[in-house]
Design an enzyme around this catalytic site. Structure first.
Site, PDB file in Angstrom:
ATOM      1  N   ASP A   1      -2.108  -0.527   5.849  1.00 40.94           N
ATOM      2  CA  ASP A   1      -2.288   0.126   7.148  1.00 40.94           C
ATOM      3  C   ASP A   1      -3.726   0.323   7.582  1.00 40.94           C
ATOM      4  O   ASP A   1      -3.969   0.745   8.708  1.00 40.94           O
ATOM      5  CB  ASP A   1      -1.602   1.494   7.139  1.00 40.94           C
TER       6      ASP A   1
ATOM      7  N   ASP B   1      -0.236   5.179   0.886  1.00 40.31           N
ATOM      8  CA  ASP B   1      -0.486   6.146   1.958  1.00 40.31           C
ATOM      9  C   ASP B   1      -0.592   5.441   3.302  1.00 40.31           C
ATOM     10  O   ASP B   1      -1.405   4.533   3.482  1.00 40.31           O
ATOM     11  CB  ASP B   1      -1.777   6.914   1.682  1.00 40.31           C
TER      12      ASP B   1
ATOM     13  N   ASP C   1       0.855  -1.183   0.000  1.00 36.24           N
ATOM     14  CA  ASP C   1       0.000   0.000   0.000  1.00 36.24           C
ATOM     15  C   ASP C   1       0.898   1.242   0.000  1.00 36.24           C
ATOM     16  O   ASP C   1       2.090   1.167   0.330  1.00 36.24           O
ATOM     17  CB  ASP C   1      -0.895  -0.045   1.242  1.00 36.24           C
TER      18      ASP C   1
END
Length: 241
Positions: A193, A17, A15
């Site tokens: 996240d 961001d 991922d």
């Protein structure tokens, strides 16, 4: 905790961001830490090309931030995929939101100072990082909006609500990447996240690989970057703890 597959049989799917780059007050304010592009390029070479960024952002944004360091990119939650650097972008046949939904999203942005509308190719997100008190009001308004149509769903992420078409998620992105060289036959490691990454983690495990949440294993993006850098230096996975 999942065990890491051998380095020479692994694929790495990351991922962006909150994983590779620190979260920022606005989507355009993110920056790439010094040395990160070189680290990704080294890992990509060591993994025989089997490294990808999997994000809700457009592929063009990833290219602007990372150049060709990752090689493969899945953007828009799997709605757009480029299997290798230089390949054409393949787009899944997905609907775009009705124009009156975007007009309503514009109105919501104006009526909640600090809220920020992020338009995407086949959806949009309303950020409330600078307007935390607007969280529930924005959620209620978007729920009512989606009740007037079909083919879209509402997803929470870090201080935002995202409207995106059904059929676009990071699990489908992982599945598509794993069908093609240089990923096919390897065991995927997915690192993300937030809740939008959990589909990718589950899909990685279905393929015999591993899935890790940043907060549970690395603490923060700096921890992820440090682990990636150590792995690149070793030419093998650095210890996770």
């Amino acid at each position: 905790m999942d065990s890491l597959p051998p380095f020479n049989r692994a694929a790495l799917l990351l991922d962006m961001d909150g994983t590779l780059v620190d979260l920022a007050p606005t989507p355009d304010a993110v920056s790439v830490a010094p040395g990160l592009r070189a680290t990704l390029a080294a890992l990509r070479q060591a993994l025989s090309g089997a490294l990808a960024i999997v994000t809700g952002r457009p592929i063009e944004t990833v290219d602007r931030l990372f150049d060709d360091a990752p090689g493969a990119v899945a953007g828009e939650h799997g709605g757009a995929i480029r299997h290798a650097a230089g390949d054409p972008i393949e787009r899944v046949d997905l609907p775009s939101p009705p124009s009156h939904w975007l007009a309503e999203a514009d109105a919501l942005e104006r009526s909640h100072p600090g809220a920020l509308l992020e338009r995407k190719a086949r959806g949009f997100a309303l950020h409330y990082r600078a307007a935390p008190d607007a969280r529930d009001a924005l959620r209620g308004a978007l729920d009512r909006l989606l009740a007037t149509g079909s083919g879209f769903e509402l997803h929470p992420a870090h201080m935002l609500w995202e409207v995106r078409p059904l059929g676009a998620d990071k699990g489908s992105a992982v599945a598509a990447l794993m069908q093609r060289s240089p990923f096919a036959g390897r065991l995927p490691i997915f690192i993300g996240d937030d809740v939008t990454d959990e589909d990718g983690m589950r899909e990685a495990r279905k393929h015999g690989g591993a899935g890790y949440r940043v907060d549970a294993v690395f603490r923060d993006p700096d921890g992820v970057r440090s682990w990636l850098r150590r792995s690149a230096d070793l030419g093998d996975w650095a210890p996770l703890s």
